[in-house]
Design an enzyme around this catalytic site. Structure first.
Site, PDB file in Angstrom:
ATOM      1  N   ARG A  49       2.410  85.770  43.768  1.00  0.00           N
ATOM      2  CA  ARG A  49       3.421  86.847  43.784  1.00  0.00           C
ATOM      3  C   ARG A  49       2.757  88.194  44.015  1.00  0.00           C
ATOM      4  O   ARG A  49       1.650  88.431  43.550  1.00  0.00           O
ATOM      5  CB  ARG A  49       4.176  86.880  42.450  1.00  0.00           C
ATOM      6  CG  ARG A  49       5.111  85.710  42.266  1.00  0.00           C
ATOM      7  CD  ARG A  49       5.712  85.692  40.871  1.00  0.00           C
ATOM      8  NE  ARG A  49       5.353  84.483  40.168  1.00  0.00           N
ATOM      9  CZ  ARG A  49       5.488  84.293  38.849  1.00  0.00           C
ATOM     10  NH1 ARG A  49       5.984  85.254  38.097  1.00  0.00           N
ATOM     11  NH2 ARG A  49       5.132  83.167  38.301  1.00  0.00           N
TER      12      ARG A  49
ATOM     13  N   ASN B  21       9.223  72.840  28.637  1.00  0.00           N
ATOM     14  CA  ASN B  21       9.116  74.029  29.489  1.00  0.00           C
ATOM     15  C   ASN B  21       9.338  73.524  30.919  1.00  0.00           C
ATOM     16  O   ASN B  21       8.405  73.031  31.557  1.00  0.00           O
ATOM     17  CB  ASN B  21       7.720  74.624  29.282  1.00  0.00           C
ATOM     18  CG  ASN B  21       7.476  75.849  30.126  1.00  0.00           C
ATOM     19  OD1 ASN B  21       8.301  76.226  30.965  1.00  0.00           O
ATOM     20  ND2 ASN B  21       6.329  76.463  29.929  1.00  0.00           N
TER      21      ASN B  21
ATOM     22  N   HIS C 247       7.190  86.487  29.757  1.00  0.00           N
ATOM     23  CA  HIS C 247       6.019  85.970  29.030  1.00  0.00           C
ATOM     24  C   HIS C 247       6.133  86.246  27.527  1.00  0.00           C
ATOM     25  O   HIS C 247       5.130  86.297  26.813  1.00  0.00           O
ATOM     26  CB  HIS C 247       4.697  86.579  29.550  1.00  0.00           C
ATOM     27  CG  HIS C 247       4.261  86.044  30.879  1.00  0.00           C
ATOM     28  ND1 HIS C 247       3.690  86.832  31.860  1.00  0.00           N
ATOM     29  CD2 HIS C 247       4.314  84.802  31.405  1.00  0.00           C
ATOM     30  CE1 HIS C 247       3.402  86.103  32.917  1.00  0.00           C
ATOM     31  NE2 HIS C 247       3.788  84.858  32.677  1.00  0.00           N
TER      32      HIS C 247
ATOM     33  N   GLU D 159       2.319  78.610  24.338  1.00  0.00           N
ATOM     34  CA  GLU D 159       3.765  78.852  24.398  1.00  0.00           C
ATOM     35  C   GLU D 159       4.554  77.694  23.805  1.00  0.00           C
ATOM     36  O   GLU D 159       5.588  77.905  23.170  1.00  0.00           O
ATOM     37  CB  GLU D 159       4.175  79.090  25.858  1.00  0.00           C
ATOM     38  CG  GLU D 159       3.702  80.443  26.368  1.00  0.00           C
ATOM     39  CD  GLU D 159       3.626  80.534  27.882  1.00  0.00           C
ATOM     40  OE1 GLU D 159       2.830  79.780  28.489  1.00  0.00           O
ATOM     41  OE2 GLU D 159       4.336  81.355  28.462  1.00  0.00           O
TER      42      GLU D 159
ATOM     43  N   ARG E 164      11.981  76.383  26.672  1.00  0.00           N
ATOM     44  CA  ARG E 164      11.701  77.716  27.188  1.00  0.00           C
ATOM     45  C   ARG E 164      12.808  78.055  28.178  1.00  0.00           C
ATOM     46  O   ARG E 164      13.047  77.305  29.127  1.00  0.00           O
ATOM     47  CB  ARG E 164      10.361  77.724  27.897  1.00  0.00           C
ATOM     48  CG  ARG E 164      10.031  79.060  28.511  1.00  0.00           C
ATOM     49  CD  ARG E 164       8.782  78.938  29.352  1.00  0.00           C
ATOM     50  NE  ARG E 164       8.299  80.230  29.761  1.00  0.00           N
ATOM     51  CZ  ARG E 164       7.172  80.400  30.447  1.00  0.00           C
ATOM     52  NH1 ARG E 164       6.449  79.355  30.769  1.00  0.00           N
ATOM     53  NH2 ARG E 164       6.798  81.589  30.801  1.00  0.00           N
TER      54      ARG E 164
END
Ligand code: ADP
Length: 393
Positions: free
Chosen positions: A241, A10, A181, A379, A93
């Site tokens: 963010r 990732n 996600h 993940e 990813r």
């Protein structure tokens, strides 16, 4: 495939997370090692752990070490920990699959070119995701690579949930909501089928609350709506963010304050959210420990925005049977979970405070019409599983 290993990568702008899995006889996956290289470009630092959390390797590198140098070091580390297994494949990813790639995809030169063409849709992430794929293809061409997409899980969203009210031609050109996600949401959807099969068949909101944060509305385990949109800026307030913002603010910053597009981008991605509102930190732990009123204001706004967006997703689902918390904040911040659940009382959410304090599994009261769960996400495990399934066709 038994006696093989699969590596999940990732890769971001300044870090590469990894996890190495052994393929067991029944084709299940067992984690062998995981960790990351952080601080790429400033103070690179490799930390690798065994499944119990013990440190396998820790090294620091000169700031001049490139992404490619460090990837090579990581692959060498992995090769040294295969324990006699063969590295069957590497899964990655990749943030954006556009409208073409819904399923994980074996990487070929043509696929890589198509993924490159999507870089303008995710300029801060896609190039960093693709660089290691290209480097490994050059140095280890015999190792199959699989790209797993953060957008893929959301391809089941109906057109109403993917469209902006923009001119039709712009929607057709790909300016639409994609959602992100997805690897985390897919992992949770699969876990929920095991943990609570009846709930998994119903209407569930999953809250992935990490540095990046979003909600996904799932009906029968499929995404029907989500809070991130065209980019990973949309929706919830995040660590740094802004989340959803009146587009008029962007116009104001450019037209009235003379900010460039690059300056606005830096502001919205790196200097807003928990960090911007508190002026203290993007780290939820620090904010929860602080008695500064601005830290409390940041946490309150974070929770308010989750409640507001959850209300919108409950409307998309036509009701709510379950709510799942996951990722760093969702898994570990009991006060945030309690505050979110208090806001969702009108939807039928009743928390069991003692279960919330323990923070794993079912945390709602026995008589709660909406079941609330804490389910840790993984993940990298999802990437490894997809990689194996893609190779097996
Ligand atoms: P990423 O999106 O980078 O993978 P994570 O899922 O690791 O992020 O989540 C990071 C967030 O989780 C940070 O805001 C961090 O403060 C928060 N977090 C981690 N552990 C705790 C804890 N024990 N209590 C409160 N917040 C926590």
């Amino acid at each position: 495939m038994a006696h093989d290993a699969v590596l999940a990568l990732n890769a971001g702008s300044s870090s590469v997370k990894f996890a190495l899995f052994a393929v067991a006889a029944g084709e299940g996956l067992t984690r062998v090692a995981h960790g990351q290289i952080e601080g790429i470009g400033s103070a690179p630092h490799l930390l690798a752990r065994d499944p119990a959390g013990g440190v396998l390797e820790e090294r620091r590198f000169a700031a001049a070490a490139t992404h490619e140098d460090l990837l090579g070091i990581l692959i060498d580390f992995v090769t040294g920990h295969l324990g006699g297994r063969a590295l069957a494949a590497i899964g990655h990813r990749v943030v954006h699959g556009g409208t073409r790639f819904h399923r994980p995809e074996r990487v070929t030169a043509e696929v890589l070119e198509a993924l490159d063409a999507l870089a303008p849709l995710a300029p801060l992430h896609q190039p960093h995701n693709l660089a290691p794929i290209r480097a490994i293809a050059a140095t280890r061409p015999a190792v199959p690579q699989v790209a797993c997409f953060d957008t893929g899980f959301h391809h089941t969203m109906p057109a109403l949930a993917t469209s902006f009210a923009l001119p039709h031609a712009m929607t057709e050109a790909g300016i639409r909501r994609y959602g992100f996600h997805g690897l985390s949401y897919e992992f949770i959807a699969r876990r929920l089928r095991v943990l609570a099969p009846r709930l998994a068949a119903g209407r569930v909101i999953v809250a992935h609350l990490g540095n990046g944060a979003s909600l996904c509305a799932m009906a029968g385990g499929r995404s029907v709506d989500t809070t991130m949109g065209f980019t990973a800026l949309d929706g919830l307030m995040m660590g740094t963010r802004s989340g959803s913002l009146d587009p008029g603010v962007v116009l104001h910053l450019i037209a009235q304050r003379g900010m460039t597009a690059a300056a606005v981008e830096d502001l919205l991605y790196h200097r807003c959210g928990l960090l911007g509102v508190s002026g203290i930190s993007n780290d939820m732990r620090t904010l929860l420990d602080s008695d500064d009123p601005l830290a409390a204001a940041a946490v309150d706004l974070f929770v308010f925005r989750i409640g507001r967006e959850a209300g919108a997703l409950a409307s998309s689902l036509g009701g709510l049977d379950g709510f799942v918390f996951t990722a760093g904040i969702g898994e570990h911040a009991a006060p945030v979970r309690a505050a979110v659940c208090a806001r969702l009382g009108w939807l039928g959410v009743r928390l069991d405070p003692a279960a919330n304090a323990r923070g794993e599994g079912l945390i709602s009261a026995a008589d709660s019409p909406v079941a609330v769960w804490v389910v840790p996400t993984d993940e990298e495990a999802m990437i490894a599983r997809h990689t194996l399934e893609t190779l097996q066709g």
